[in-house]
Write a protein that holds these residues in place. Structure first.
Motif, PDB file in Angstrom:
ATOM      1  N   GLN A 146       0.883  -1.160   0.000  1.00 54.71           N
ATOM      2  CA  GLN A 146       0.000   0.000   0.000  1.00 54.71           C
ATOM      3  C   GLN A 146       0.921   1.211   0.000  1.00 54.71           C
ATOM      4  N   LEU A 147       0.880   1.983  -1.071  1.00 57.71           N
ATOM      5  CA  LEU A 147       1.809   3.088  -1.248  1.00 57.71           C
ATOM      6  C   LEU A 147       1.094   4.409  -1.008  1.00 57.71           C
ATOM      7  N   ALA A 148       1.637   5.239  -0.116  1.00 51.56           N
ATOM      8  CA  ALA A 148       1.070   6.557   0.178  1.00 51.56           C
ATOM      9  C   ALA A 148       2.050   7.624  -0.272  1.00 51.56           C
ATOM     10  N   LEU A 149       1.609   8.541  -1.140  1.00 53.20           N
ATOM     11  CA  LEU A 149       2.448   9.615  -1.661  1.00 53.20           C
ATOM     12  C   LEU A 149       2.009  10.944  -1.060  1.00 53.20           C
ATOM     13  N   THR A 150       2.986  11.703  -0.569  1.00 54.43           N
ATOM     14  CA  THR A 150       2.703  13.011   0.024  1.00 54.43           C
ATOM     15  C   THR A 150       3.742  14.013  -0.462  1.00 54.43           C
ATOM     16  N   ARG A 151       3.271  15.194  -0.905  1.00 57.12           N
ATOM     17  CA  ARG A 151       4.200  16.214  -1.363  1.00 57.12           C
ATOM     18  C   ARG A 151       4.846  16.887  -0.157  1.00 57.12           C
ATOM     19  N   VAL A 152       6.144  17.082  -0.196  1.00 54.67           N
ATOM     20  CA  VAL A 152       6.867  17.703   0.911  1.00 54.67           C
ATOM     21  C   VAL A 152       7.842  18.739   0.369  1.00 54.67           C
ATOM     22  N   THR A 153       8.126  19.724   1.201  1.00 55.37           N
ATOM     23  CA  THR A 153       9.139  20.716   0.885  1.00 55.37           C
ATOM     24  C   THR A 153      10.313  20.480   1.816  1.00 55.37           C
ATOM     25  N   MET A 154      11.480  20.249   1.241  1.00 59.98           N
ATOM     26  CA  MET A 154      12.645  19.925   2.056  1.00 59.98           C
ATOM     27  C   MET A 154      13.634  21.074   2.032  1.00 59.98           C
TER      28      MET A 154
ATOM     29  N   GLY B  52      16.726  23.246   1.553  1.00 59.70           N
ATOM     30  CA  GLY B  52      17.858  23.134   0.646  1.00 59.70           C
ATOM     31  C   GLY B  52      17.526  22.556  -0.705  1.00 59.70           C
ATOM     32  N   GLU B  53      16.281  22.123  -0.917  1.00 62.06           N
ATOM     33  CA  GLU B  53      15.873  21.560  -2.202  1.00 62.06           C
ATOM     34  C   GLU B  53      15.060  22.591  -2.969  1.00 62.06           C
ATOM     35  N   PRO B  54      15.446  22.915  -4.207  1.00 64.33           N
ATOM     36  CA  PRO B  54      14.726  23.952  -4.956  1.00 64.33           C
ATOM     37  C   PRO B  54      13.378  23.497  -5.496  1.00 64.33           C
ATOM     38  N   GLN B  55      13.127  22.207  -5.525  1.00 65.97           N
ATOM     39  CA  GLN B  55      11.878  21.699  -6.089  1.00 65.97           C
ATOM     40  C   GLN B  55      11.098  20.902  -5.049  1.00 65.97           C
ATOM     41  N   GLN B  56       9.836  20.710  -5.363  1.00 66.25           N
ATOM     42  CA  GLN B  56       8.979  19.917  -4.484  1.00 66.25           C
ATOM     43  C   GLN B  56       9.401  18.457  -4.525  1.00 66.25           C
ATOM     44  N   MET B  57       9.323  17.821  -3.381  1.00 64.35           N
ATOM     45  CA  MET B  57       9.644  16.400  -3.263  1.00 64.35           C
ATOM     46  C   MET B  57       8.374  15.626  -2.935  1.00 64.35           C
ATOM     47  N   VAL B  58       8.473  14.324  -3.041  1.00 62.78           N
ATOM     48  CA  VAL B  58       7.358  13.448  -2.690  1.00 62.78           C
ATOM     49  C   VAL B  58       7.882  12.370  -1.753  1.00 62.78           C
ATOM     50  N   ALA B  59       7.213  12.236  -0.612  1.00 64.51           N
ATOM     51  CA  ALA B  59       7.547  11.153   0.313  1.00 64.51           C
ATOM     52  C   ALA B  59       6.630   9.980   0.023  1.00 64.51           C
ATOM     53  N   ALA B  60       7.220   8.833  -0.266  1.00 64.99           N
ATOM     54  CA  ALA B  60       6.452   7.619  -0.542  1.00 64.99           C
ATOM     55  C   ALA B  60       6.625   6.662   0.622  1.00 64.99           C
ATOM     56  N   VAL B  61       5.518   6.336   1.285  1.00 60.07           N
ATOM     57  CA  VAL B  61       5.542   5.390   2.388  1.00 60.07           C
ATOM     58  C   VAL B  61       4.937   4.084   1.881  1.00 60.07           C
ATOM     59  N   ALA B  62       5.722   2.987   1.973  1.00 58.83           N
ATOM     60  CA  ALA B  62       5.290   1.695   1.426  1.00 58.83           C
ATOM     61  C   ALA B  62       5.069   0.719   2.557  1.00 58.83           C
ATOM     62  N   LEU B  63       3.835   0.228   2.660  1.00 56.24           N
ATOM     63  CA  LEU B  63       3.511  -0.765   3.681  1.00 56.24           C
ATOM     64  C   LEU B  63       3.273  -2.104   2.987  1.00 56.24           C
ATOM     65  N   PRO B  64       4.212  -3.056   3.094  1.00 58.32           N
ATOM     66  CA  PRO B  64       4.018  -4.359   2.452  1.00 58.32           C
ATOM     67  C   PRO B  64       2.810  -5.073   3.035  1.00 58.32           C
ATOM     68  N   THR B  65       2.022  -5.661   2.150  1.00 63.12           N
ATOM     69  CA  THR B  65       0.815  -6.379   2.591  1.00 63.12           C
ATOM     70  C   THR B  65       0.872  -7.862   2.282  1.00 63.12           C
ATOM     71  N   GLU B  66       1.857  -8.291   1.429  1.00 63.06           N
ATOM     72  CA  GLU B  66       1.896  -9.709   1.065  1.00 63.06           C
ATOM     73  C   GLU B  66       3.285 -10.321   1.172  1.00 63.06           C
ATOM     74  N   VAL B  67       4.210  -9.617   1.815  1.00 64.12           N
ATOM     75  CA  VAL B  67       5.563 -10.138   1.935  1.00 64.12           C
ATOM     76  C   VAL B  67       5.929 -10.226   3.409  1.00 64.12           C
ATOM     77  N   GLN B  68       6.446 -11.359   3.817  1.00 65.04           N
ATOM     78  CA  GLN B  68       6.924 -11.520   5.186  1.00 65.04           C
ATOM     79  C   GLN B  68       8.294 -10.862   5.286  1.00 65.04           C
ATOM     80  N   LEU B  69       8.388  -9.779   6.030  1.00 63.26           N
ATOM     81  CA  LEU B  69       9.647  -9.061   6.135  1.00 63.26           C
ATOM     82  C   LEU B  69      10.631  -9.849   6.982  1.00 63.26           C
ATOM     83  N   PRO B  70      11.903  -9.963   6.516  1.00 58.67           N
ATOM     84  CA  PRO B  70      12.902 -10.667   7.321  1.00 58.67           C
ATOM     85  C   PRO B  70      13.249  -9.877   8.571  1.00 58.67           C
ATOM     86  N   GLU B  71      13.720 -10.585   9.580  1.00 59.49           N
ATOM     87  CA  GLU B  71      14.130  -9.922  10.810  1.00 59.49           C
ATOM     88  C   GLU B  71      15.363  -9.050  10.546  1.00 59.49           C
TER      89      GLU B  71
END
Length: 610
Positions: free
Chosen positions: A162-170, A172-191
């Motif tokens: 499940q990918l969530a995209l949010t526009r952010v201003t950082m 020192g960066e002259p342009q708009q950025m996008v923060a992408a938060v990815a929540l795996p829903t079908e993969v068992q994450l390794p320890e």
């Protein structure tokens, strides 16, 4: 929200995400409640990021210590970013990865140094890239967050997230950025800190074994005799690689200074259609990776294809896009004789540096095989030309005689020759060979054969011809000597001149065999020729047989020579037979005697009075 509050909220979020992981592991068949809660936590994470950004923007501006305060806040924000318990990726407006947190590295299986600077859409499953780009553009344009399900493909694994995209201003960066938060829903994450399954000792050992097996197979394939006799090295190698190592295999060979597409092997389940034809017709000179490998003389591996124009374009766009490429590897064939390119699709594990190493060896072996094949065929053509220069393609019709001959090449380029040619007032023939083997001996024999034919046009006796050829051979200073016999046919009379050659055999109608004198000294030894001259009468039904040193010196398993006595026995059994039957019978008997082994050339020439 103050920074202490943000830190407290972040710790609480990390604890709840950990509880969700435990719930997913404990209740794998009942994922709906866990997924709903995870999505809620995803919203919480997005809110925390937004509040952190707002807190930074409202931080009081102090005239003194302003720089130090800003640096402390940025340091804290970086710590928050690194500690975030779900994958977070910061993208620029073009979708290029600018920053990732450790959780992203852990989930995708690649360090930040590898992923940063690459195009994030290339991590998205091919079928969903267009949708991702649309969401990314919408977030950048409207500033409204967007959340949607998609698939990420990397390191041979597919992650449904499940990918969530949010526009952010950082800062020192002259342009708009996008923060992408990815929540795996079908993969068992390794320890954390656990070794990936494909990096286990057993898997690594198996991978190394497969690489060694590939080199062994390639070596056996390229050392096969047929790989020298016919141009099969390139297609055989590419088929083997396509069967075991790649989805697409492309070979581009350099001809006239430019790379030319030579072989394209498509996936087995891929129909021979328009795409394959487009790959075949694409100009490799327009491929960045092909040109790069040729210029540098070394291979290159792209574990994750981030530039889909690397292999050039076709009517439907970049070749790598339409091929569904996820990973690419290119190595030189030989010393810049060509380029071998392997492509794997997104659903297969990517190529590694270890794969690059073994494929570099394959490319070098293939280059050596192609060069050896070219050299062998060139020498084979030269050998055929030399053979043609010492033996006529067809025997002419000699009035009053029936002629036939058999010529069997030896284990290497030999030096035996025979010929039948017109002379003043009749016909002539010659048979002999230089002492030695190889191209030099064959060229000397060809020179002697040509001299005998040409000089016989002006001379009335074969002995005069032999003496002049001897003078020419000595003057050439080749250091080789030639055993030869020449004859002129004058009606039923045959004039013979022998220079160190075996005596001719005369087969009579009753089966009796008489041998001529033979003898003399081979040509090229002394300026003054020492020949043996004889005059024979060949009546109707009689057959004159001349033969080479290779026939008489053939040996059996016990080391015994074939010899003239055995030849006489075979000829005696051929009384009344045609010259063609006689020469075939002699060859068949010699073959049986020596067990099919041939060391020197075998020549038998027969003239029968009719």
């Amino acid at each position: 929200m103050t920074m202490p509050d943000l830190e407290h909220a972040l710790d609480a979020l990390a604890g709840r995400v950990s509880s969700l992981r435990e719930a997913r592991t404990a209740y794998p068949t009942d994922l709906a409640p866990t997924l709903d809660a995870a999505l809620a936590e995803l919203d919480t994470a997005a809110e925390l990021l937004a509040e952190a950004r707002e807190a930074l923007s409202k931080a009081p501006k102090r005239a003194s210590g302003k720089k130090d305060g800003t640096q402390r806040e940025l340091k804290l924000l970086r710590q928050v970013f690194r500690a975030f318990p779900v994958p977070v990726i910061v993208l620029d407006g073009g979708g290029v990865v600018r920053r990732i947190n450790p959780e992203t590295s852990r989930v995708l299986g690649s360090p930040d140094g590898y992923l940063v600077g690459r195009s994030f859409p290339l991590l998205v499953d091919v079928s969903r890239r267009a949708a991702f780009r649309s969401h990314l553009n919408s977030v950048l344009q409207t500033g409204q967050p967007s959340a949607f399900e998609t698939r990420l493909a990397h390191q041979g694994r597919t992650h449904t997230v499940q990918l969530a995209l949010t526009r952010v201003t950082m800062p020192g960066e002259p342009q708009q950025m996008v923060a992408a938060v990815a929540l795996p829903t079908e993969v068992q994450l390794p320890e954390p800190g656990a070794r990936r399954p494909e990096q286990s000792d057993g898997a690594l050992l198996l991978a190394a074994s497969r690489r060694q097996d590939l080199l062994a197979k390639i070596g056996a394939l390229l050392l096969d005799e047929e790989a020298l006799l016919r141009p099969v090295a390139l297609p055989r190698t590419t088929r083997l690689l396509a069967a075991e190592w790649a989805d697409w295999v492309i070979a581009d060979m350099v001809r006239d200074g430019l790379p030319r597409r030579s072989v394209v092997v498509a996936p087995k389940n891929h129909p021979l259609g328009e795409l394959v034809r487009q790959v075949e017709s694409a100009d490799p000179a327009g491929s960045q990776v092909v040109v790069q490998v040729l210029e540098r003389g070394s291979g290159v591996v792209h574990e994750m294809v981030d530039d889909e124009s690397l292999l050039g374009y076709c009517a439907d766009g970049p070749l790598l896009t339409v091929m569904g490429a996820g990973s690419l590897l290119s190595v030189p064939i030989g010393h810049s004789d060509g380029v071998l390119t392997l492509v794997r699709t997104h659903d297969r594990p990517p190529f590694s540096l270890a794969d690059l190493g073994v494929l570099q060896d394959v490319g070098m072996q293939l280059g050596l095989a192609v060069r050896a094949q070219s050299s062998f065929q060139s020498r084979s053509r030269a050998a055929d030309a030399l053979s043609a220069s010492v033996a006529p393609r067809n025997l002419p019709d000699v009035p009053g005689y029936e002629a036939s001959a058999v010529y069997h090449p030896g284990s290497s380029v030999g030096a035996e020759f025979y010929d039948v040619f017109p002379v003043a007032g009749g016909w002539g023939f010659a048979l002999g060979g230089a002492a030695g083997k190889g191209e030099e001996a064959a060229s000397v024999s060809a020179m002697v054969r040509g001299g005998l034919r040409v000089l016989s046009t002006w001379e009335s006796h074969p002995d005069l011809v032999m003496r002049k050829v001897n003078q020419a051979l000595v003057a050439q200073g080749t250091g080789m000597f030639v055993m030869a016999v020449a004859g002129f046919v004058k009606g039923r009379t045959i004039l013979l001149s022998s220079a160190g050659h075996h005596p001719a055999a005369l087969l009579q109608p009753d089966g009796n065999v008489r041998f001529a004198a033979g003898g003399g000294v081979p040509l090229g030894i002394s300026p003054e020729a020492e020949t043996d001259v004889q005059e024979l009468t060949v009546s109707v039904g009689e057959t004159l047989v001349l033969y080479s040193e290779g026939l008489i010196s053939s040996r059996n398993d016990s080391g015994e020579p074939y010899g003239e006595e055995r030849l006489a026995d075979v000829l005696g059994r051929c009384a009344g037979q045609s010259p063609a039957t006689v020469v075939k019978a002699v060859e068949a008997d010699r073959h049986a005697f020596s067990g099919g082994q041939v060391w020197d050339e075998i020549v038998v020439l027969a003239l029968r009075g009719v």
